[in-house]
Scaffold this motif. Structure first.
Motif, PDB file in Angstrom:
ATOM      1  N   UNK A 153      34.789  35.577  45.046  1.00  0.00           N
ATOM      2  CA  UNK A 153      35.709  36.505  44.377  1.00  0.00           C
ATOM      3  C   UNK A 153      37.105  35.897  44.281  1.00  0.00           C
ATOM      4  N   UNK A 154      37.570  35.305  45.370  1.00  0.00           N
ATOM      5  CA  UNK A 154      38.896  34.691  45.377  1.00  0.00           C
ATOM      6  C   UNK A 154      38.973  33.528  44.402  1.00  0.00           C
ATOM      7  N   UNK A 155      37.932  32.688  44.388  1.00  0.00           N
ATOM      8  CA  UNK A 155      37.904  31.540  43.486  1.00  0.00           C
ATOM      9  C   UNK A 155      37.926  31.998  42.033  1.00  0.00           C
ATOM     10  N   UNK A 156      37.120  33.011  41.717  1.00  0.00           N
ATOM     11  CA  UNK A 156      37.074  33.538  40.345  1.00  0.00           C
ATOM     12  C   UNK A 156      38.414  34.145  39.952  1.00  0.00           C
ATOM     13  N   UNK A 157      39.030  34.861  40.883  1.00  0.00           N
ATOM     14  CA  UNK A 157      40.306  35.512  40.583  1.00  0.00           C
ATOM     15  C   UNK A 157      41.375  34.474  40.248  1.00  0.00           C
ATOM     16  N   UNK A 158      41.396  33.378  40.988  1.00  0.00           N
ATOM     17  CA  UNK A 158      42.364  32.312  40.713  1.00  0.00           C
ATOM     18  C   UNK A 158      42.089  31.694  39.347  1.00  0.00           C
ATOM     19  N   UNK A 159      40.813  31.426  39.070  1.00  0.00           N
ATOM     20  CA  UNK A 159      40.445  30.818  37.785  1.00  0.00           C
ATOM     21  C   UNK A 159      40.817  31.748  36.630  1.00  0.00           C
ATOM     22  N   UNK A 160      40.538  33.027  36.791  1.00  0.00           N
ATOM     23  CA  UNK A 160      40.860  34.005  35.747  1.00  0.00           C
ATOM     24  C   UNK A 160      42.369  34.091  35.523  1.00  0.00           C
ATOM     25  N   UNK A 161      43.147  33.970  36.608  1.00  0.00           N
ATOM     26  CA  UNK A 161      44.594  34.005  36.459  1.00  0.00           C
ATOM     27  C   UNK A 161      45.122  32.796  35.712  1.00  0.00           C
ATOM     28  N   UNK A 162      44.558  31.625  36.008  1.00  0.00           N
ATOM     29  CA  UNK A 162      45.019  30.397  35.361  1.00  0.00           C
ATOM     30  C   UNK A 162      44.619  30.359  33.888  1.00  0.00           C
ATOM     31  N   UNK A 163      43.433  30.901  33.567  1.00  0.00           N
ATOM     32  CA  UNK A 163      42.894  30.782  32.208  1.00  0.00           C
ATOM     33  C   UNK A 163      42.862  32.124  31.465  1.00  0.00           C
ATOM     34  N   UNK A 164      43.712  33.054  31.877  1.00  0.00           N
ATOM     35  CA  UNK A 164      43.686  34.400  31.302  1.00  0.00           C
ATOM     36  C   UNK A 164      43.752  34.386  29.778  1.00  0.00           C
ATOM     37  N   UNK A 165      44.658  33.572  29.244  1.00  0.00           N
ATOM     38  CA  UNK A 165      44.900  33.579  27.805  1.00  0.00           C
ATOM     39  C   UNK A 165      43.628  33.300  27.023  1.00  0.00           C
ATOM     40  N   UNK A 166      42.817  32.355  27.484  1.00  0.00           N
ATOM     41  CA  UNK A 166      41.574  32.015  26.790  1.00  0.00           C
ATOM     42  C   UNK A 166      40.459  32.997  27.100  1.00  0.00           C
ATOM     43  N   UNK A 167      40.436  33.518  28.317  1.00  0.00           N
ATOM     44  CA  UNK A 167      39.343  34.391  28.733  1.00  0.00           C
ATOM     45  C   UNK A 167      39.380  35.724  28.004  1.00  0.00           C
TER      46      UNK A 167
END
Length: 403
Positions: A153-167
Motif C-alpha cells: 500500500x505504501x509503495x503504491x501510494x508513493x508511485x501514485x503520488x509521483x505519477x498522478x498526472x498520468x494516472x
C-alpha cells in the motif's frame, strides 16, 4: 557425487530431498485422501499436507465443519488459475509469477491472504513493487488495501503520488475502488492540478454510478481551483453545490496562500519533468531537471544551465513547477568546487510579485547548496547570479526543491 551432504560433522541435512519427495505428490493420485474441486476441476490432494501447511485447511479438514467428513470438497472462494498456483506453492514451496497474468497473481495474493500464507503475500507484494507502472498500479493498489498489505500500500501510494498526472488520465483510474479512491484523494501527496483531479473524479463517478460519489467529491480541495474554473467547469456539472463553490471562492480571496491546503510531496524532488516542471529561462537548460541529485561527483560533460550576470539583474534562471506546491528547502549544485558564485533565489505564484527566500549575494558559494527556509507556496522559482569567478556568467548544474 552424492546429493546428500552435511554442513557440520554429525549434522545431516537432506531437506532438499525431503522437499522433492513431498513436491512429487503435487498432482499425484498416490496416497490421496481428499479431492478439492475448483470450478469443476478436481485436484487429488492429501489432508495431512494441506493441514500442515495452512491453518485454513487444518480447520476445514480436521475441525468441526461438515467438510471434515467429506472426501470431496468444493472450494467456492477459489478461482481455477489462482488456486493452481497456490496448490503448487503448498506442495513445493515455490511458484513462478513471471509469466502469469496480473489478474491471476492478484487472485493468488487473495488466496494467500485467505489461507494464511503471509510469506507468500510478502513475496507477491515485493514482486508487484518491482513491476509497478501506470497501467497496473490502480489494480494493485485496490488489492493492497483489500488484503491489508501495508508495505505494498505504501509503495503504491508513493508511485501514485509521483505519477498522478498520468494516472488520472489512464483508463485504469476509472476502476479504482471507492475505498482506494478516497484514500488517494484525501492525501496532500496526490500531486496534480485540482481541476484535473475534479475532472478525473467526474469521469470515475460516471463509470461507477452505484458508488458514493459525493463522499469522494468532498475530498476535492475546491479552494485550490481558480475562480474561472469553479464557475465555468465545476458549476455546470451540478456535482458541487453553489454554496460550496461560493465558500471556495471566498477562501481563495480571504486566506493567505500558505493557509490553503496545497499539494506537498514529502521528501520528493518536485523540480522534475515527471511532475510537470520546466525551465522557462536560462541558456543551455536541457540538462538542469533531468539529473540524479544524490551524487556529489559530476562529469563536467553532463552539462549545466547558465545566465549572463548584469547590473540590472533582469536575467536569471526561471523554473516553473507543474502545479502550486509547498516547498521549504532547496538543493542546488553550482558549477564546480573551483569556481564561486554569489546569488539570490526568489519565488512567485504568478511571475509578478517575487519573494526572496535566499540571499547569498554577500557570500562566495560553490559546489552543493542545501538550504532551508520557511514553507512557501510557489509556482515559479528564480535564481539570479550577482557575482562569479567566471566573469559575468552564473552556472548551475543541478536543481531540486523539496518539502
Amino acid at each position: 557425487m552424492s546429493s546428500y551432504s552435511s554442513h557440520v560433522v554429525g549434522d545431516i541435512n537432506h531437506i532438499s530431498t525431503f522437499s522433492d519427495n513431498i513436491g512429487a505428490l503435487y498432482f499425484s493420485n498416490d496416497y490421496s485422501d481428499v479431492t478439492l474441486i475448483v470450478n469443476g476441476q478436481r485436484f487429488n490432494s492429501h489432508k495431512i499436507i494441506l493441514a500442515a501447511r495452512s491453518q485454513y485447511f487444518r480447520a476445514l479438514l480436521f475441525g468441526d465443519s461438515k467438510e471434515s467428513t467429506q472426501c470431496e470438497i468444493k472450494l467456492k472462494d477459489a478461482n481455477l488459475d489462482g488456486f493452481k498456483g497456490v496448490l503448487e506453492y503448498i506442495y513445493t514451496g515455490q511458484i513462478s509469477l513471471t509469466n502469469q497474468r496480473k489478474e491471476v497473481i492478484l487472485d493468488i495474493l487473495r488466496l494467500a491472504h485467505l489461507y494464511g500464507f503471509s510469506e507468500l503475500e510478502d513475496s507477491i507484494s515485493n514482486y508487484f513493487r518491482q513491476i509497478l507502472d501506470v497501467e497496473n498500479v490502480c489494480l494493485i493498489f485496490n488489492a493492497a488495501l483489500l488484503y491489508q498489505q501495508e508495505f505494498l500500500t505504501k509503495v503504491c501510494r508513493i508511485y501514485l503520488g509521483v505519477h498522478t498526472y498520468n494516472i488520472i488520465r489512464h483508463e485504469s483510474f476509472l476502476h479504482l475502488s471507492a475505498g482506494a479512491l478516497n484514500e488517494l484523494v484525501s492525501k496532500d501527496s496526490f500531486y496534480a492540478p485540482e481541476i484535473d483531479i475534479f475532472l478525473a473524479l467526474q469521469a470515475w463517478i460516471k463509470v461507477n454510478p452505484n458508488a458514493d460519489g459525493q463522499n469522494v467529491l468532498d475530498k476535492v480541495r475546491l479552494s485550490l481551483i481558480s475562480t474561472m474554473d469553479l464557475l465555468n467547469v465545476v458549476q455546470p456539472t451540478g456535482l458541487v453545490s453553489p454554496e460550496a463553490i461560493l465558500s471556495a471562492i471566498a477562501a481563495r480571496t480571504q486566506l493567505h496562500d500558505s493557509d490553503l491546503n496545497y499539494c506537498r510531496l514529502i521528501d520528493t524532488n518536485i523540480t522534475r519533468p515527471i511532475h510537470g516542471a520546466q525551465v522557462l529561462q536560462g541558456e543551455i537548460h536541457n540538462f538542469l531537471l533531468h539529473k540524479d541529485t544524490t551524487s556529489y561527483l559530476w562529469d563536467m560533460k553532463q552539462g549545466y544551465i547558465k545566465h549572463t550576470i548584469t547590473k540590472s539583474q533582469e536575467h536569471g534562471i526561471v523554473v516553473k513547477l507543474g502545479i502550486q506546491s509547498i516547498i521549504n528547502h532547496v538543493k542546488m549544485l553550482l558549477w564546480d568546487c573551483m569556481c564561486f558564485c554569489s546569488y539570490y533565489t526568489e519565488v512567485s505564484m504568478e511571475q509578478k510579485n517575487w519573494i526572496q527566500i535566499i540571499d547569498h549575494t554577500e557570500y562566495f558559494c560553490h559546489s552543493w547548496q542545501v538550504l532551508y527556509f520557511e514553507p512557501r507556496v510557489v509556482v515559479y522559482i528564480r535564481i539570479v547570479g550577482t557575482n562569479a569567478s567566471v566573469p559575468n556568467i552564473s552556472r548551475v548544474k543541478s536543481l531540486s526543491h523539496y518539502y
